[in-house]
Design an enzyme around this catalytic site. Structure first.
Site, PDB file in Angstrom:
ATOM      1  N   HIS A  93      55.009 -95.740  74.958  1.00  0.00           N
ATOM      2  CA  HIS A  93      53.582 -95.549  74.955  1.00  0.00           C
ATOM      3  C   HIS A  93      52.839 -96.696  75.138  1.00  0.00           C
ATOM      4  CE1 HIS A  93      54.985 -91.504  74.195  1.00  0.00           C
ATOM      5  NE2 HIS A  93      53.954 -91.268  74.609  1.00  0.00           N
TER       6      HIS A  93
ATOM      7  N   GLU B 221      51.933 -84.901  85.797  1.00  0.00           N
ATOM      8  CA  GLU B 221      51.291 -86.054  86.371  1.00  0.00           C
ATOM      9  C   GLU B 221      51.534 -86.030  87.728  1.00  0.00           C
ATOM     10  OE1 GLU B 221      52.446 -86.112  83.354  1.00  0.00           O
ATOM     11  OE2 GLU B 221      50.984 -86.974  82.453  1.00  0.00           O
TER      12      GLU B 221
END
Lengths: 394, 453
Positions: free
Chosen positions: A193, A124
């Site tokens: 998450h 990322e």
């Protein structure tokens, strides 16, 4: 557990013991159907109640022709913008050959190829930096995070490289980029998450932060975001991807955009203002439907944009209803609701409040995994109803 | 008596490579005496042999001679490249064998892990048992997920069992281990019972994290999970190794990651510091060829993951062979323990399932490929066949183990589906360690929940 609860609020709803004979059923298909049903219910009842506030240029009498899921609306928005402007490209994990981790970019790689739809490694920080650099050099990237939880790995590039650059360069260097992906809680994905990043990104000057609810929101706002010359953080919601909405005729045009920074009143009301965004718009509409039977008319504002916040819309509403309840999935401290309350206090609407504003938020804990705990970590419709009644003192 | 005669003579046949066993006791004794090279003993009378059981072959100073005798006959034995050592017991089975294992490619190393691995019968059965338990546990999780009893994320480990079991066989329980989200196998090898793992997957209070963690967040003593963010566990592993070095306890940390995570920047940051400070960290790349749906060629400029540490030495290991993994891990752990600094191990392995339960696993690879690995390189089958062909165990024994494991997993699943969910009182607990109880805001200002450490 000490719970200070209004005695009129039924305890049995709050603390239902688990049924040991039956395994806890989790059916995403079922949930989606239920959600879709309640949305359809709303759409049938609420279409004529849609206010003109924020709905610039849309005819009230327009016949809604098609139904579309949020996922497909996003897909269509990207497809149209990729076609319209060849500087636009999409990059992220599994966006190309896998058709997208959540199938939002389905078919795009087949149509546009490797140059426009790029699969990245699981890096990322690296690919976000690459995307921002590409934006600086004249392209218009759409940088997808598989979920916004992973954007934390790259947040430096979003804030320091994207958000602040136009300012630091005194207008020399713009960064026309969209960061998009699912945000907030899903179903049973655990603490790492499930975080909502609306408040984190919205606190940063130089960023625009958008949070669509319906398919029409998704399409119109994503197109605006892509056409915007500034960094936009586009917060989707995984549980909304499969929810179908009716699409107005206007929204089916290739030039349909919804302006960033304008909220929409989804339901007119007189007794209390509900300011909310993303999935919780559905919850608020459901709560409003329940309360309408008791004679309480809620005005539901779909914020659509978190930054810049459409304070005027909220103020106008509060000055009419005299009560405010904010609803969000994120954590309470320093959150979206906290900001709304502060801004109301600072403005003219404060004098119109008959009671302190109430924030309905996620519980102030990391997201647990077990279903019963997860369900009780996020606002449920009954929590919204409870909070509205407490605010109204009924 | 006749049985014992047959048994012993069969054993002798296997040892000496003869085809015909002794038919009478006296023949047997002659065979035995030849075997142990006894010269001065008179042939025992029939009466004597009838009265007492035959003497076992004497051990001690004679044993090396026996071994020499045996080794001269190795060409008659089954299995290529094996040699057999006689045990002291009368067991029908060979108690220890040495196997050839695949050579490991090395990077920046003068030596390499050995080319042969010794396996005792007990070890073999143990590895089989653990691998089979992991396999059945993962398949049970698959079943429960499809029944919607497990929800959220579920990343299954079947196919990769040799990695977890081989590593555990080579390290001590006092060593440390950390991995990513494909963690159920390691949770088991690090000491958590199957029922606690399954109950965590089903989100019950009997789960190893009381239902609060889920599939990716299971912990055990010296096992740091279970981590959801790709690559984040590697700097954590280096940190655990730092603590080992700091405390001077001669322990190592095994820090695992996948081929997808191998490109993460934070890995290289961790590599740099680990090498700089000579941290006792074994970095292990479980290369199962696919990072979610992206094959290694599409994600990495260099797929020689064992070389990616650059200045850190590396070994590339056949991750489908539990013995290969064990020998390489031993080698790596010794390297770290001797103060030489970190080392990288790439385990070439394969997962049968897709990335997670929401990935069918066939859109980016062919079913043929999966089938081929299953039939040619399955770690459990390989171990079983090795042991069978060297007469280290019988087919029935393996069947018995399978039955016992099936029962264990079934009971664990039963527990996992019947145990109650965690009570709501648990909701806000475990925010802080060793702290005073505090109040936590609920979904609205009128709800204040209790939180204890």
């Amino acid at each position: 557990m000490t719970v200070s609860v209004d005695v009129r609020f039924r305890r049995s709803d709050w603390l239902k013991p688990p049924d040991l004979r039956r395994v806890p059923a989790f059916s995403p298909a079922e949930d989606r159907l239920n959600m879709a049903a309640s949305v359809r219910c709303f759409l049938r009842s609420g279409k004529n109640a849609v206010s003109s506030l924020g709905l610039r240029g849309i005819h009230k009498s327009s016949a809604a022709a098609a139904q579309m899921m949020v996922r497909d609306a996003l897909n269509q928005a990207m497809d149209e913008e990729l076609e319209r402007d060849e500087r636009v490209f999409l990059l992220g994990e599994e966006v190309a050959q896998y058709d997208g981790a959540y199938k939002v970019s389905r078919g795009l790689w087949k149509k546009y190829g490797d140059k426009r739809i790029m699969d990245t490694p699981i890096t990322e920080m690296g690919f976000t930096g690459i995307a921002v650099g590409a934006a600086m050099a004249g392209l218009r990237p759409i940088c997808e995070f598989m979920t916004f939880n992973f954007s934390m790995q790259a947040i430096d590039q979003v804030i320091n490289s994207a958000a602040k650059t136009y300012y630091m360069s005194a207008g020399r260097q713009s960064v026309p980029i969209v960061f998009r992906g699912p945000n907030g809680a899903s179903a049973g994905v655990g603490a790492q998450h499930s975080q909502c990043f609306a408040a984190w990104y919205a606190s940063c000057p130089g960023l625009k932060v958008v949070s669509p609810w319906s398919a029409e929101d998704a399409k119109g706002l994503l197109k605006s975001a892509i056409r915007d010359d500034n960094p936009v953080v586009f917060l989707e919601n995984e549980l909304m991807y499969g929810v179908p909405f009716e699409m107005s005729e206007e929204s089916q045009s290739k030039d349909f955009t919804i302006p960033i920074g304008k909220a929409k009143v989804e339901r007119q009301g007189t007794h209390v203002t509900l300011a909310t965004h993303s999935r919780y718009v559905s919850f608020c509409l459901d709560a409003a439907a329940v309360l309408a039977k008791e004679g309480i008319e809620c005005e539901v504002i779909n914020l659509r944009t978190i930054r810049p916040l459409d304070v005027e819309c909220i103020e106008t509403s509060v000055m009419k209803t005299n009560h405010l309840v904010t609803v969000e999935g994120g954590w309470p401290q320093f959150g979206v609701g906290a900001e709304i309350c502060a801004r109301i206090m600072e403005g003219p609407a404060f004098n119109y409040l008959d009671a302190p504003a109430t924030r309905v938020t996620g519980v102030d804990i990391p997201m647990p995994y077990a279903k019963i705990l997860e369900d009780n970590s996020l606002p449920q419709i009954k929590d919204i109803i409870f909070s509205i009644k407490k605010t109204l003192n009924v | 008596m006749k049985n014992m005669l047959t048994t012993i003579s069969n054993a002798l046949c296997r040892i000496t490579g003869r085809n015909v066993g002794a038919q009478t006791v006296s023949e047997l004794l002659i065979d035995l005496s030849e075997y142990v090279n006894v010269t001065s003993l008179a042939t025992p009378t029939l009466a004597q042999t009838l009265r007492q059981p035959p003497k076992p072959p004497p051990v001690g100073p004679r044993a090396p001679a026996a071994a020499q005798l045996v080794s001269a006959q190795t060409d008659r034995l089954d299995g290529p490249g094996t040699s057999v050592v006689v045990s002291r017991s009368f067991a029908d089975f060979t108690s220890q064998a040495t196997f050839d294992i695949k050579k490991c490619d090395v990077h920046r190393l003068e030596e390499a892990p050995p080319l042969k691995a010794e396996l005792t019968r007990d070890q073999g059965l143990q590895y089989y048992r653990v691998m089979q338990t992991v396999r059945r546990m993962e398949l049970k999780a698959d079943q429960l997920y499809k029944q919607k009893i497990i929800r959220g994320f579920c990343h299954l480990y079947d196919g990769q069992e040799a990695c977890a079991v081989g590593i555990e066989a080579a390290i001590n329980p006092s060593d440390h281990l950390i991995t990513a989200y494909r963690a159920h196998g390691y949770t088991y090898t690090r000491g958590i019972a199957v029922k606690e793992i399954l109950a965590e997957l089903t989100g019950r209070k009997g789960g190893v994290a009381k239902g609060k963690g889920g599939s990716m967040h299971m912990y055990a003593p010296h096992f740091y999970g279970g981590n959801g963010i790709v690559g984040a566990q590697v700097p954590l592993g280096a940190g655990i190794a730092l603590a080992c070095q700091y405390q001077g306890n001669n322990q190592v940390c095994v820090s695992l990651y996948g081929d997808g995570a191998a490109n993460q920047g934070q890995l290289f940051e961790a590599f740099n510091m680990a090498a700089l400070w000579k941290l006792p960290c074994v970095f292990v790349c479980e290369n199962n060829k696919y990072g979610m749906g992206t094959s290694v060629e599409r994600a990495s400029a260099s797929t020689d993951y064992y070389k990616r540490g650059d200045y850190i030495p590396g070994i590339r290991v056949d991750g489908m062979d539990v013995l290969c993994v064990r020998e390489a891990t031993r080698f790596a752990a010794d390297h770290c323990r001797s103060g030489k600094g970190p080392i990288i191990m790439e385990l070439q392995t394969y997962r049968y399932h897709g990335h997670s339960m929401s990935d069918p696993g066939v859109s980016y690879r062919t079913r043929d490929e999966i089938q081929e690995v299953r039939s040619k390189s399955d770690p459990i089958t390989m171990l079983k066949e090795r042991m069978l062909s060297n007469n280290m165990a019988s087919v029935e024994e393996f069947k018995e183990i399978d039955v016992a494991i099936r029962k264990e997993v079934e009971e664990a699943a039963q527990f996992a589906t019947s145990d109650p969910e965690p009570p709501l009182e648990e909701l806000c607990n475990h925010l802080f360690s060793n702290d005073l109880p505090l109040e936590v805001r609920g979904t609205n200002p009128w709800v204040q929940l209790k939180s204890v450490s």
